[in-house]
Design a protein around this motif. Structure first.
Motif, mmCIF file in Angstrom:
data_model
loop_
_atom_site.group_PDB
_atom_site.id
_atom_site.type_symbol
_atom_site.label_atom_id
_atom_site.label_comp_id
_atom_site.label_asym_id
_atom_site.label_seq_id
_atom_site.Cartn_x
_atom_site.Cartn_y
_atom_site.Cartn_z
ATOM 1 N N GLU A 45 -2.027 1.936 -15.087
ATOM 2 C CA GLU A 45 -1.553 3.271 -15.446
ATOM 3 C C GLU A 45 -2.644 4.328 -15.317
ATOM 4 N N GLN A 46 -3.883 3.945 -15.552
ATOM 5 C CA GLN A 46 -4.974 4.902 -15.349
ATOM 6 C C GLN A 46 -5.174 5.172 -13.855
ATOM 7 N N ILE A 47 -5.039 4.141 -13.044
ATOM 8 C CA ILE A 47 -5.205 4.292 -11.591
ATOM 9 C C ILE A 47 -4.082 5.146 -11.015
ATOM 10 N N THR A 48 -2.850 4.915 -11.466
ATOM 11 C CA THR A 48 -1.739 5.695 -10.922
ATOM 12 C C THR A 48 -1.780 7.151 -11.393
ATOM 13 N N VAL A 49 -2.334 7.404 -12.558
ATOM 14 C CA VAL A 49 -2.552 8.802 -12.959
ATOM 15 C C VAL A 49 -3.511 9.466 -11.978
ATOM 16 N N GLU A 50 -4.575 8.770 -11.624
ATOM 17 C CA GLU A 50 -5.563 9.349 -10.705
ATOM 18 C C GLU A 50 -4.966 9.587 -9.324
ATOM 19 N N VAL A 51 -4.244 8.613 -8.800
ATOM 20 C CA VAL A 51 -3.636 8.763 -7.475
ATOM 21 C C VAL A 51 -2.554 9.842 -7.513
ATOM 22 N N GLY A 52 -1.741 9.821 -8.566
ATOM 23 C CA GLY A 52 -0.661 10.796 -8.673
ATOM 24 C C GLY A 52 -1.125 12.199 -8.990
ATOM 25 N N SER A 53 -2.385 12.350 -9.397
ATOM 26 C CA SER A 53 -2.946 13.670 -9.709
ATOM 27 C C SER A 53 -3.846 14.191 -8.596
ATOM 28 N N GLY A 54 -4.011 13.420 -7.544
ATOM 29 C CA GLY A 54 -4.874 13.847 -6.445
ATOM 30 C C GLY A 54 -6.345 13.600 -6.679
ATOM 31 N N ILE A 55 -6.683 12.859 -7.730
ATOM 32 C CA ILE A 55 -8.082 12.568 -8.043
ATOM 33 C C ILE A 55 -8.617 11.449 -7.160
ATOM 34 N N ARG A 56 -7.757 10.511 -6.815
ATOM 35 C CA ARG A 56 -8.145 9.363 -6.013
ATOM 36 C C ARG A 56 -7.104 9.158 -4.919
ATOM 37 N N LYS A 57 -7.531 8.810 -3.714
ATOM 38 C CA LYS A 57 -6.616 8.568 -2.606
ATOM 39 C C LYS A 57 -5.954 7.197 -2.761
ATOM 40 N N ALA A 58 -4.789 7.069 -2.151
ATOM 41 C CA ALA A 58 -3.998 5.854 -2.291
ATOM 42 C C ALA A 58 -4.746 4.583 -1.889
ATOM 43 N N PRO A 59 -5.431 4.532 -0.742
ATOM 44 C CA PRO A 59 -6.134 3.296 -0.377
ATOM 45 C C PRO A 59 -7.204 2.903 -1.395
ATOM 46 N N ASP A 60 -7.906 3.900 -1.935
ATOM 47 C CA ASP A 60 -8.920 3.612 -2.954
ATOM 48 C C ASP A 60 -8.268 3.116 -4.239
ATOM 49 N N GLY A 61 -7.135 3.724 -4.604
ATOM 50 C CA GLY A 61 -6.429 3.298 -5.807
ATOM 51 C C GLY A 61 -5.923 1.875 -5.685
ATOM 52 N N ALA A 62 -5.368 1.544 -4.519
ATOM 53 C CA ALA A 62 -4.864 0.184 -4.297
ATOM 54 C C ALA A 62 -6.004 -0.832 -4.348
ATOM 55 N N ALA A 63 -7.137 -0.493 -3.733
ATOM 56 C CA ALA A 63 -8.284 -1.397 -3.744
ATOM 57 C C ALA A 63 -8.841 -1.575 -5.146
ATOM 58 N N LEU A 64 -8.875 -0.493 -5.910
ATOM 59 C CA LEU A 64 -9.351 -0.582 -7.289
ATOM 60 C C LEU A 64 -8.415 -1.441 -8.128
ATOM 61 N N LEU B 68 0.830 -1.204 0.000
ATOM 62 C CA LEU B 68 0.000 0.000 0.000
ATOM 63 C C LEU B 68 0.866 1.255 0.000
ATOM 64 N N LYS B 69 2.034 1.181 0.646
ATOM 65 C CA LYS B 69 2.919 2.340 0.686
ATOM 66 C C LYS B 69 3.338 2.796 -0.700
ATOM 67 N N SER B 70 3.400 1.871 -1.658
ATOM 68 C CA SER B 70 3.776 2.250 -3.018
ATOM 69 C C SER B 70 2.792 3.266 -3.572
ATOM 70 N N PHE B 71 1.509 3.047 -3.331
ATOM 71 C CA PHE B 71 0.486 4.003 -3.772
ATOM 72 C C PHE B 71 0.518 5.260 -2.908
ATOM 73 N N GLN B 72 0.796 5.092 -1.611
ATOM 74 C CA GLN B 72 0.835 6.245 -0.717
ATOM 75 C C GLN B 72 1.979 7.190 -1.089
ATOM 76 N N ARG B 73 3.107 6.641 -1.498
ATOM 77 C CA ARG B 73 4.232 7.488 -1.892
ATOM 78 C C ARG B 73 3.908 8.293 -3.141
ATOM 79 N N LEU B 74 3.190 7.665 -4.059
ATOM 80 C CA LEU B 74 2.750 8.370 -5.259
ATOM 81 C C LEU B 74 1.844 9.532 -4.886
ATOM 82 N N GLN B 75 0.944 9.315 -3.942
ATOM 83 C CA GLN B 75 0.044 10.374 -3.488
ATOM 84 C C GLN B 75 0.804 11.474 -2.750
ATOM 85 N N GLU B 76 1.764 11.083 -1.939
ATOM 86 C CA GLU B 76 2.479 12.044 -1.099
ATOM 87 C C GLU B 76 3.191 13.122 -1.913
#
Length: 455
Positions: free
Chosen positions: A419-438, A253-261
């Motif tokens: 790649e679509q999910i990481t664009v959303e997480v990395g753009s602030g559109i979706r939070k990391a936990p939601d992106g990981a679950a998706l 999960l931290k992988s997605f959290q770092r992208l969001q951070e």
């Protein structure tokens, strides 16, 4: 990215994944048009030399510019040193079409005497114990990098030697900016973020992102896998079995959290949503951006676009939580294999060829044919003295054994929508936990299509 790899290799990255597909597209844009090899049709390859002076063996490689140049370069060098054996190169398509060609030729007993193909999960899909000749008893196998050997092994036996060098996933950084601000290369995520804060305070964008090329949005998540494996060593196995998930495994999960951070801290270049890779490299080279999460194959773009700035750029692994476990996520090179249908004098010749590929002479021939984008994984092989600094920066991670294969080399499971999910997480559109679950949901569909147990 194994089909993947620039690198330029569509051959290092796992063609079973969407990441590999995207990398192939990048390779297509960065590499020149594939060379045509005269006289190398399927009809005249793989036959014994009619003159009786020796043995001719056929070598199948994909038709990307880099793969073809590398294959021809190593074949020419081998032929110059072995009067009794001649290696001729035959080509196949890249991507899914090429995967099907390899599998069909193996299943019908019509494979060339030697062939180049992906390592990792795609290699496993070839049913190596059934279709390939092991090389575990060959003395040179002891000179191969242990991590690479793990990606070309099955049933306790080794089947391939590396075709070219490795590719690293991590952070390209501007050394001139680091020197000006008195910064040190970070070994923890906390230190990385502290550097980012100082860089922003100096009026420079800390992190370049290029989401117009959506595949580049995956780098922080994928390059973080060494850190995931360090914290959860059985993650790849459990993930493949459907037991471990990104959303419920803290290290993953931290992988997605770092992208969001990095987004939430305001550390991205202002044009991150509309920028492509080439423009991102220019940001980095010009010092308007200090860090760029990327694969080392992009150094080729740096060299072609900003040759006067190459000396200003370095590379380091994506930092994790523990400095003592700092290490690099690696996209392993493809392998060169011998099918079981190769026999008699051709088998002896094929073994000699693999021995040459896995030697200093073989590495030197490949380095001469194409610019390496990472270290060779054979003991005694060295990078050319004039290789770009970011590539040299990878070597210590191999010398110290501080590296791990990217997840796609250990598991066939990779959802097409990452790649679509990481664009959303990395753009602030979706939070990391939601992106990981998706992404866990996306992965489930793909795992079920592969017929994997546990899904």
């Amino acid at each position: 990215m194994q089909g993947r790899h620039p690198h330029l290799r569509p051959v290092w990255l796992d063609g079973a994944s969407q990441w590999s597909t995207q990398t192939r597209r990048v390779l297509a844009t960065l590499a020149a048009t594939a060379l045509a090899l005269a006289g190398c049709s399927a009809g005249d390859l793989g036959s014994s030399d009619d003159s009786g002076s020796g043995t001719t063996i056929s070598f199948l490689a994909d038709n990307s510019d880099a793969s073809l140049k590398t294959a021809q370069g190593v074949a020419d060098a081998f032929n110059a040193k072995h009067a009794g054996v001649t290696v001729k190169v035959e080509t196949r398509p890249q991507g899914t079409e090429g995967d099907n060609v390899v599998k069909t030729r193996l299943s019908t007993g019509d494979m060339t005497d030697v062939f180049m193909y992906n390592s990792g999960s795609l290699f496993q899909a070839l049913k190596p114990e059934q279709n390939l000749a092991p090389i575990s008893d060959q003395p040179y196998v002891g000179d191969l990098d242990n991590t690479f050997k793990s990606t070309v092994s099955a049933g306790g036996k080794v089947y391939g030697v590396p075709f070219g060098g490795a590719t690293g996933g991590g952070i390209l950084y501007n050394k001139a900016v680091y020197t000006k601000l008195g910064l040190q290369v970070p070994k923890t995520w906390a230190d990385f973020m502290a550097n980012n804060a100082k860089i922003k305070a100096a009026g420079i964008a800390p992190v370049v992102q290029t989401y117009q090329d959506t595949w580049t949005s995956q780098l922080i998540v994928l390059a973080d896998f060494h850190n995931v494996a360090a914290a959860a060593p059985d993650f790849a196995e459990q993930y493949t079995a459907g037991k471990a998930k990104y959303a419920t495994t803290p290290a993953a999960l931290k992988s997605f959290q770092r992208l969001q951070e990095v987004h939430d801290a305001g550390y991205l270049t202002t044009d991150f949503a509309s920028t492509k890779l080439e423009a991102g490299i220019k940001h980095l080279a010009d010092g308007t951006g200090a860090h760029y999460p990327m694969l080392t194959f992009a150094v080729g773009t740096l060299v072609s676009q900003s040759p006067d700035k190459v000396g200003d750029i370095g590379f380091f692994a994506l930092p994790g939580d523990d400095a003592a476990k700092n290490g690099l996520t690696v996209w392993e090179p493809a392998g060169v294999y011998i099918p079981k249908t190769t026999s008699g004098p051709k088998l002896d010749a094929a073994r000699k060829f693999l021995q040459f590929v896995a030697s200093k002479d073989g590495c030197d021939a490949m380095a001469k044919a194409t610019t390496p984008f990472g270290p060779f994984l054979v003991k005694g092989c060295t990078l050319p003295a004039d290789v770009a600094a970011p590539i040299k920066d990878m070597q210590p991670y191999f010398d110290n054994g501080a590296n791990s294969p990217a997840l796609e080399f250990l598991s066939p499971v990779k959802g097409p929508s990452l790649e679509q999910i990481t664009v959303e997480v990395g753009s602030g559109i979706r939070k990391a936990p939601d992106g990981a679950a998706l992404y866990d949901q996306d992965v489930k569909k793909q795992a079920q299509q592969l017929g994997l147990p546990g899904w």
